[in-house]
Design a protein around this motif. Sequence first.
Motif, PDB file in Angstrom:
ATOM      1  N   GLU A 249      -7.240   0.657  -5.311  1.00 45.81           N
ATOM      2  CA  GLU A 249      -7.247  -0.004  -4.002  1.00 45.81           C
ATOM      3  C   GLU A 249      -6.752   0.930  -2.902  1.00 45.81           C
ATOM      4  O   GLU A 249      -7.144   0.806  -1.740  1.00 45.81           O
ATOM      5  CB  GLU A 249      -6.359  -1.250  -4.057  1.00 45.81           C
ATOM      6  N   LEU A 250      -5.892   1.887  -3.261  1.00 49.65           N
ATOM      7  CA  LEU A 250      -5.318   2.788  -2.267  1.00 49.65           C
ATOM      8  C   LEU A 250      -6.190   4.009  -2.007  1.00 49.65           C
ATOM      9  O   LEU A 250      -5.909   4.785  -1.094  1.00 49.65           O
ATOM     10  CB  LEU A 250      -3.930   3.249  -2.727  1.00 49.65           C
ATOM     11  N   GLY A 251      -7.225   4.195  -2.784  1.00 52.86           N
ATOM     12  CA  GLY A 251      -8.064   5.373  -2.661  1.00 52.86           C
ATOM     13  C   GLY A 251      -8.832   5.414  -1.351  1.00 52.86           C
ATOM     14  O   GLY A 251      -9.271   4.391  -0.835  1.00 52.86           O
ATOM     15  N   GLY A 252      -8.962   6.616  -0.806  1.00 51.29           N
ATOM     16  CA  GLY A 252      -9.761   6.801   0.406  1.00 51.29           C
ATOM     17  C   GLY A 252      -9.128   6.258   1.659  1.00 51.29           C
ATOM     18  O   GLY A 252      -9.806   6.078   2.673  1.00 51.29           O
ATOM     19  N   LYS A 253      -7.829   5.980   1.617  1.00 53.08           N
ATOM     20  CA  LYS A 253      -7.152   5.404   2.785  1.00 53.08           C
ATOM     21  C   LYS A 253      -6.127   6.378   3.350  1.00 53.08           C
ATOM     22  O   LYS A 253      -5.453   7.107   2.612  1.00 53.08           O
ATOM     23  CB  LYS A 253      -6.428   4.110   2.404  1.00 53.08           C
ATOM     24  N   CYS A 254      -6.007   6.387   4.667  1.00 50.28           N
ATOM     25  CA  CYS A 254      -4.849   6.965   5.335  1.00 50.28           C
ATOM     26  C   CYS A 254      -3.926   5.777   5.591  1.00 50.28           C
ATOM     27  O   CYS A 254      -4.360   4.762   6.144  1.00 50.28           O
ATOM     28  CB  CYS A 254      -5.234   7.613   6.656  1.00 50.28           C
ATOM     29  N   ALA A 255      -2.661   5.916   5.209  1.00 50.43           N
ATOM     30  CA  ALA A 255      -1.848   4.700   5.209  1.00 50.43           C
ATOM     31  C   ALA A 255      -0.362   4.989   5.098  1.00 50.43           C
ATOM     32  O   ALA A 255       0.060   6.088   4.726  1.00 50.43           O
ATOM     33  CB  ALA A 255      -2.278   3.804   4.036  1.00 50.43           C
ATOM     34  N   ALA A 256       0.410   3.953   5.428  1.00 52.07           N
ATOM     35  CA  ALA A 256       1.835   3.884   5.103  1.00 52.07           C
ATOM     36  C   ALA A 256       1.949   2.912   3.929  1.00 52.07           C
ATOM     37  O   ALA A 256       1.489   1.764   4.015  1.00 52.07           O
ATOM     38  CB  ALA A 256       2.630   3.382   6.301  1.00 52.07           C
ATOM     39  N   ILE A 257       2.525   3.379   2.821  1.00 52.05           N
ATOM     40  CA  ILE A 257       2.564   2.581   1.587  1.00 52.05           C
ATOM     41  C   ILE A 257       4.008   2.504   1.096  1.00 52.05           C
ATOM     42  O   ILE A 257       4.704   3.531   1.029  1.00 52.05           O
ATOM     43  CB  ILE A 257       1.677   3.195   0.493  1.00 52.05           C
ATOM     44  N   TYR A 258       4.423   1.302   0.755  1.00 48.95           N
ATOM     45  CA  TYR A 258       5.772   1.076   0.225  1.00 48.95           C
ATOM     46  C   TYR A 258       5.689   0.976  -1.293  1.00 48.95           C
ATOM     47  O   TYR A 258       4.916   0.177  -1.839  1.00 48.95           O
ATOM     48  CB  TYR A 258       6.349  -0.207   0.816  1.00 48.95           C
ATOM     49  N   PHE A 259       6.469   1.830  -1.997  1.00 53.83           N
ATOM     50  CA  PHE A 259       6.535   1.798  -3.454  1.00 53.83           C
ATOM     51  C   PHE A 259       7.945   1.417  -3.898  1.00 53.83           C
ATOM     52  O   PHE A 259       8.932   1.809  -3.266  1.00 53.83           O
ATOM     53  CB  PHE A 259       6.186   3.167  -4.046  1.00 53.83           C
ATOM     54  N   LYS A 260       7.997   0.676  -4.987  1.00 48.69           N
ATOM     55  CA  LYS A 260       9.292   0.218  -5.510  1.00 48.69           C
ATOM     56  C   LYS A 260       9.285   0.265  -7.037  1.00 48.69           C
ATOM     57  O   LYS A 260       8.302  -0.119  -7.679  1.00 48.69           O
ATOM     58  CB  LYS A 260       9.556  -1.207  -5.039  1.00 48.69           C
ATOM     59  N   LYS A 261      10.385   0.754  -7.585  1.00 48.19           N
ATOM     60  CA  LYS A 261      10.548   0.793  -9.036  1.00 48.19           C
ATOM     61  C   LYS A 261      11.921   0.220  -9.389  1.00 48.19           C
ATOM     62  O   LYS A 261      12.955   0.745  -8.954  1.00 48.19           O
ATOM     63  CB  LYS A 261      10.466   2.231  -9.547  1.00 48.19           C
TER      64      LYS A 261
END
Length: 634
Positions: free
Chosen positions: A259-271
């Motif tokens: 889903e994130l492929g091909g995007k310029c973006a701000a992405i929040y990741f959490k572990k």
Amino acid sequence: MIKLSRVFSDGMVLQRNTDDNIIWGYGKGEITVKFFDKQNTEVMSTTVNAAEDGYFEAKLPNNPEFGDYKISIKDADETVEIKDITYGDVFVCGGQSNMELPLNRTWERYGDELEKASDPDIRFFRVPEKYNFHHTEELIEDGSWKSVKMPELLDFGAVAYFTAKEIKEREGIPIGIYNTAIGGTPIKSWCSEESMRRIGLHLEEFEKCQDDEYVKGIIKKDLEDDGAWREEADKSFSENLSGNLSGTFNVPGFFEGTELGGKCAAIYFKKEFTLPADWKEEEAKLYLGAIIDSDKVYVNGEFVGETGYLYPPRIYKVPKGILKEGKNVIEIRLLVFRKEGGFMPGKEYQLKKSDGEIFSLEGEWEYTLAKEMPFLENMTFFSYKATGVYNGMIYPLRKQKCRGFFFYQGESNVDDYATYTEEFEAVIEDWRKLWGDESLPFMFVQIASFNDGNRAGYYGRRCLLTEAQRMCTELPNTAMVQAYDLGEFNDLHPTNKKEVGRRCALAAENLVYGKEKYIPGPEVSEVAWHKEEGYLEVIFPEGTKLILSHGIGAEFGPDRDEEHVIGFKFRDAHSSDVVLAEAEIIAPNKVKVKLPENMEVAELMYAWSDSPLDANLYSEDRLPVVPFCKKINN
């Protein structure tokens, strides 16, 4: 008032055993230059008159290696002293990021060694970045000499340091290094205007850069666009996103195909993860490989580090008191600038305690797309433009006598391999002309393997660039140092700089010190076709002893084959398909390569790809076979 280039500063290294060292600069009226030995005894005094523009120069004594000298320069207004001067062998080290890469980036590999390093007779002067499109610069206006000791050592270029260290150990003399490298610079940056006009390349670009308003306007716009983009993206993290997660992603990996492929973006990741009691209150290091493109990282709500662009390794200290027994949380605010985001495969994603215990962070991370952003164009770096840094960083060194050049560059020219040989030869000739010696040794590193994280490899243009580099050895007094086996498929900046330095020093042993002939590795001399028997015989020079091995300290996978010859491939004459070839060593200098059935072979290749890290043919002194691509006449 006396004005000197900053190369004339405390701790400088002068070239030993030459009558051509000078002190030069600008002053007023009558200039008196005095030279003192370590007992502060005056051993030379000379007086010259400054020219109308203030320029003066005076010869310095011819001395052998070592010494602790002082120079005094006095004009009508002031006296300047330069202390702690030694004589040794001086080298100019140029290129792009793999020559610029400082030792602090290699700490994970060499930290124990560097922590103990101390040598006042290896000295380093980093030439500050400067470009000029109007004229050549006369003076280096900033910078200072530093010797090998902590923590100053960490700013040394790693290749330059390990080269100097190896030469010092072999020759027992002080070594001075001028490091003139800038990450990202293509070969045209280091070429003179005269040569550029002669070969007819990059003229339109150069002439545009002579318009100061154009340059200022581009810089201003780029900074504004980049700042506004990041500010807008950062705003998307202002609300609490930890409870609004939309998917999971398996780290490491690229976003392509998700889903994130091909995007310029701000992405929040959490572990979220659970630590046992023995991690409580521990100081640790957080390894997050290489993140594409930019990140800010928080552990249990505490900020631990950030990196603003793709390449540097993400190694962040987690101070004591942040980690706790039981549930812990790592959050990443990730920015993707140009549609190709992800977590670089093959890197370490883990927490590590000081006692070496590791907690893996690979696997599923939750994420949410905080904000989709427009494409962010690369900023314009004018240091990358034609001739600019030659004028600003190379030309003002020309009066400093040296024994030769080391050069490591080419990554930025992979797409421009067709003209690289011509441009690089122009650089070699330009630099020698500046120093007034057409025979000065020029030793250069053939770029290392790299394949954007794709371990399988593909047949792109990187090998064509390395072949263009190899062709430059047709110029006299040049040597090519191989590094393809020291590369990393997922890192443009491999950290095994010690072996690169050792190989550079081996080249210097020949070209500079006149000792054993330097051979970069076995180079094929003939390919004989045994048609009836169905094989090709690859023949290397007499005296070659081939072995199966790997580069000293080289990176290779756990599945590396150390029993069979790996690295030969065929290209089909009709389909252009590339297939693996079976091969075996049949004599000290000969390899038998079995021809495939029902295939018309167009080419035989060895280590001919972007990342040929599986290739395992070496000389007995563990230098890799030089890559080649040979046409086969069926």
